[in-house]
Scaffold this active site. Structure first.
Site, PDB file in Angstrom:
ATOM      1  N   HIS A  89      28.361  18.645  33.243  1.00 22.12           N
ATOM      2  CA  HIS A  89      27.965  19.211  34.236  1.00 22.12           C
ATOM      3  C   HIS A  89      28.348  20.853  34.529  1.00 22.12           C
ATOM      4  O   HIS A  89      27.783  21.534  35.397  1.00 22.12           O
ATOM      5  CB  HIS A  89      28.115  18.503  35.651  1.00 22.12           C
ATOM      6  CG  HIS A  89      29.250  18.593  36.101  1.00 22.12           C
ATOM      7  ND1 HIS A  89      30.412  17.959  35.622  1.00 22.12           N
ATOM      8  CD2 HIS A  89      29.988  19.344  37.000  1.00 22.12           C
ATOM      9  CE1 HIS A  89      31.550  18.040  36.370  1.00 22.12           C
ATOM     10  NE2 HIS A  89      31.263  18.975  37.139  1.00 22.12           N
TER      11      HIS A  89
HETATM   12  C1  UD1 Z   1      30.429  20.345  42.171  1.00 22.30           C
HETATM   13  C2  UD1 Z   1      32.064  20.931  42.091  1.00 22.30           C
HETATM   14  C3  UD1 Z   1      32.333  20.697  40.658  1.00 22.30           C
HETATM   15  C4  UD1 Z   1      32.710  19.167  40.297  1.00 22.30           C
HETATM   16  C5  UD1 Z   1      31.224  18.689  40.693  1.00 22.30           C
HETATM   17  C6  UD1 Z   1      31.447  17.026  40.765  1.00 22.30           C
HETATM   18  C7  UD1 Z   1      32.020  23.307  43.069  1.00 22.30           C
HETATM   19  C8  UD1 Z   1      32.172  24.645  42.898  1.00 22.30           C
HETATM   20  N1  UD1 Z   1      31.615  22.445  42.110  1.00 22.30           N
HETATM   21  O1  UD1 Z   1      29.987  20.613  40.925  1.00 22.30           O
HETATM   22  O2  UD1 Z   1      33.888  21.203  40.644  1.00 22.30           O
HETATM   23  O3  UD1 Z   1      33.170  18.816  39.314  1.00 22.30           O
HETATM   24  O4  UD1 Z   1      30.725  18.943  42.064  1.00 22.30           O
HETATM   25  O5  UD1 Z   1      30.004  16.410  40.560  1.00 22.30           O
HETATM   26  O6  UD1 Z   1      32.314  22.567  44.139  1.00 22.30           O
HETATM   27  N2  UD1 Z   1      22.565  18.476  43.410  1.00 22.30           N
HETATM   28  C9  UD1 Z   1      21.711  17.609  43.730  1.00 22.30           C
HETATM   29  N3  UD1 Z   1      22.013  16.625  44.301  1.00 22.30           N
HETATM   30  C10 UD1 Z   1      23.498  16.509  45.059  1.00 22.30           C
HETATM   31  C11 UD1 Z   1      24.078  17.808  44.850  1.00 22.30           C
HETATM   32  C12 UD1 Z   1      23.876  18.580  43.979  1.00 22.30           C
HETATM   33  O7  UD1 Z   1      20.672  17.470  43.349  1.00 22.30           O
HETATM   34  O8  UD1 Z   1      23.727  15.511  45.804  1.00 22.30           O
HETATM   35  C13 UD1 Z   1      22.230  19.798  42.419  1.00 22.30           C
HETATM   36  C14 UD1 Z   1      21.501  20.861  43.188  1.00 22.30           C
HETATM   37  O9  UD1 Z   1      20.621  21.059  42.203  1.00 22.30           O
HETATM   38  C15 UD1 Z   1      22.800  21.881  43.019  1.00 22.30           C
HETATM   39  C16 UD1 Z   1      23.486  21.424  41.640  1.00 22.30           C
HETATM   40  O10 UD1 Z   1      23.220  19.972  41.497  1.00 22.30           O
HETATM   41  O11 UD1 Z   1      22.105  23.017  42.912  1.00 22.30           O
HETATM   42  C17 UD1 Z   1      24.890  21.867  41.648  1.00 22.30           C
HETATM   43  O12 UD1 Z   1      25.507  21.076  42.813  1.00 22.30           O
HETATM   44  P1  UD1 Z   1      26.990  21.734  43.533  1.00 22.30           P
HETATM   45  O13 UD1 Z   1      27.447  20.959  44.605  1.00 22.30           O
HETATM   46  O14 UD1 Z   1      26.559  23.003  43.851  1.00 22.30           O
HETATM   47  O15 UD1 Z   1      27.857  21.584  42.551  1.00 22.30           O
HETATM   48  P2  UD1 Z   1      28.114  20.701  41.232  1.00 22.30           P
HETATM   49  O16 UD1 Z   1      27.525  21.068  39.798  1.00 22.30           O
HETATM   50  O17 UD1 Z   1      27.852  19.443  41.505  1.00 22.30           O
END
Ligand code: UD1
Length: 385
Positions: free
Chosen positions: A215
């Site tokens: 991811h």
């Molecule tokens: C976040 C953490 C990362 C951790 C990971 C675990 C930061 C900078 N990153 O990354 O360190 O390893 O979580 O999973 O805090 N999204 C969904 N559903 C959700 C949440 C996110 O669809 O419930 C999608 C959205 O399109 C979003 C993308 O995932 O834009 C990224 O989500 P985000 O929470 O920003 O970062 P992660 O990549 O999940």
């Protein structure tokens, strides 16, 4: 003492659960001042698979405050968390804000608390990849430098903090709370039916398979990099099938870059046709993920926590990154740092699968014994007197 605990993203829930259990246990003892605690869920992760299923399986209480911040750019997400968390701090007036790990929620809430004069306790302090292109590295450095109590999971973290000028008396080496959760839940995990559901266990016997999680923006946001990783894994899947619970971000990018050819998508059962042996499934719950990981012959990941969990489970782990903030998993555990070059991934995976690269001296890293959360709560209790 009033503690506010912060969780926002999937790995946070796994780290917060043993801390709440340790507080409850401490509070049950007679003739001791009690901790009052509040749980804040920032809503950084909001999908059922990334959030609610973890709360249920880890028996976390419903959050006292749900900030509902959702996704967004780093600045948008971080600022929304700060604005909402400040309101909670005004309302609850905590003595300590406890933050875990390195996600945006960790840093945002640490900044707010610190500026309000609330003591910040950082769990999993001192980890460094020395790669500032990772958002998590920025979150770690900032959080550590404004924390009052820094709880570390390995000795190299203490060394990192001391080199950065953090006073020794703020640093406490306590072990790894993620391993507290693993130890508590592994038996339960191994009783789930996920392997049967994925057709990887027949007549009580497990098939040989690999497990993949991916991811990091550095691996999934560039079509050439992601394409290279997928092609190496497709090659490896001709040897063993690979279970791949896809993070929403990764699933989105695979579709966008048209890289899904040869990957089967199944909610429950895998059609193990010879050309589709990468089995993509929605993100797994905590127990299902532990179950699949513990039975895997090999794990491919760019996650932080999985490098630690595979070390305790003694499953070979190929980390698809050029660095790790968890070097103890390389020196004492089952981890191999392989980066994202397809040839290198293929070469090392083949050697591991032939049993040719088994590490001789796998040890349990010091204090990864399931008792880290109790050490933390006892230290906090000492600070209250
Ligand atoms: C976040 C953490 C990362 C951790 C990971 C675990 C930061 C900078 N990153 O990354 O360190 O390893 O979580 O999973 O805090 N999204 C969904 N559903 C959700 C949440 C996110 O669809 O419930 C999608 C959205 O399109 C979003 C993308 O995932 O834009 C990224 O989500 P985000 O929470 O920003 O970062 P992660 O990549 O999940």
């Amino acid at each position: 003492m009033k503690i506010i605990l912060v969780a926002g993203a999937r790995p946070n829930f796994v780290k917060i659960a043993p801390l709440i259990q340790a507080i409850k246990k401490y509070n049950r003892k007679k003739r001791r001042p009690k901790f009052k605690y509040f749980l804040v869920h920032t809503g950084q992760h909001y999908d059922y698979e990334l959030s609610h299923s973890f709360f249920r399986q880890l028996r976390l209480p419903d959050p006292d405050f749900y900030l509902g911040v959702g996704s967004g750019s780093h600045a948008v997400q971080t600022s929304k968390i700060m604005i909402e968390f400040e309101k909670v701090c005004f309302k609850t007036k905590p003595d300590i804000a406890m933050v875990v790990g390195d996600v945006n929620s960790t840093m945002a809430c640490a900044i707010v608390a610190s500026k309000l004069g609330i003591r910040v306790a950082h769990i999993e302090a001192g980890l460094r990849s020395f790669d500032r292109s990772m958002p998590e590295e920025i979150n770690r450095i900032i959080t550590d430098h404004i924390s009052d109590l820094l709880f570390t999971s390995c000795k190299d973290a203490n060394e990192n903090l001391i080199k950065e000028g953090i006073p020794k008396d703020k640093i406490h080496f306590v072990g790894n709370v993620m391993i507290d959760s693993l130890k508590k839940n592994i038996r339960l995990a191994q009783r789930t039916k996920i392997l049967e559901r994925l057709d990887l266990k027949k007549n009580g016997r497990n098939s040989r398979f690999g497990y993949l999680t991916l991811h990091r923006p550095s691996n999934v946001d560039d079509p050439v990099v992601l394409g290279g990783i997928v092609s190496a894994l497709k090659d490896i899947s001709s040897q063993i099938p690979i279970v791949f619970p896809a993070h929403p971000r990764t699933a989105k990018q695979l579709r966008k870059f048209a890289l899904l050819k040869g990957i089967s998508y199944s909610r429950v059962k895998a059609p193990l046709d010879e050309t589709q042996r990468i089995i993509m499934v929605p993100p797994l719950s905590y127990l299902d993920s532990l179950s699949v990981m513990s039975a895997a012959a090999i794990v491919f990941t760019d996650s932080g926590g999985i490098q630690e969990e595979t070390t305790i489970l003694r499953v070979p782990c190929l980390t698809l990154r050029n660095n790790t903030e968890r070097p103890v998993t390389l020196t004492e555990g089952t981890n191999f740092l392989v980066g994202n070059n397809p040839d290198k991934i293929l070469r090392i995976a083949r050697t591991v699968l032939c049993g040719g690269k088994a590490k001789k001296k796998i040890r349990r890293p010091t204090l990864w014994d399931g008792k880290a959360a109790h050490r933390i709560i006892n230290i906090l209790a000492g600070c209250a007197h």
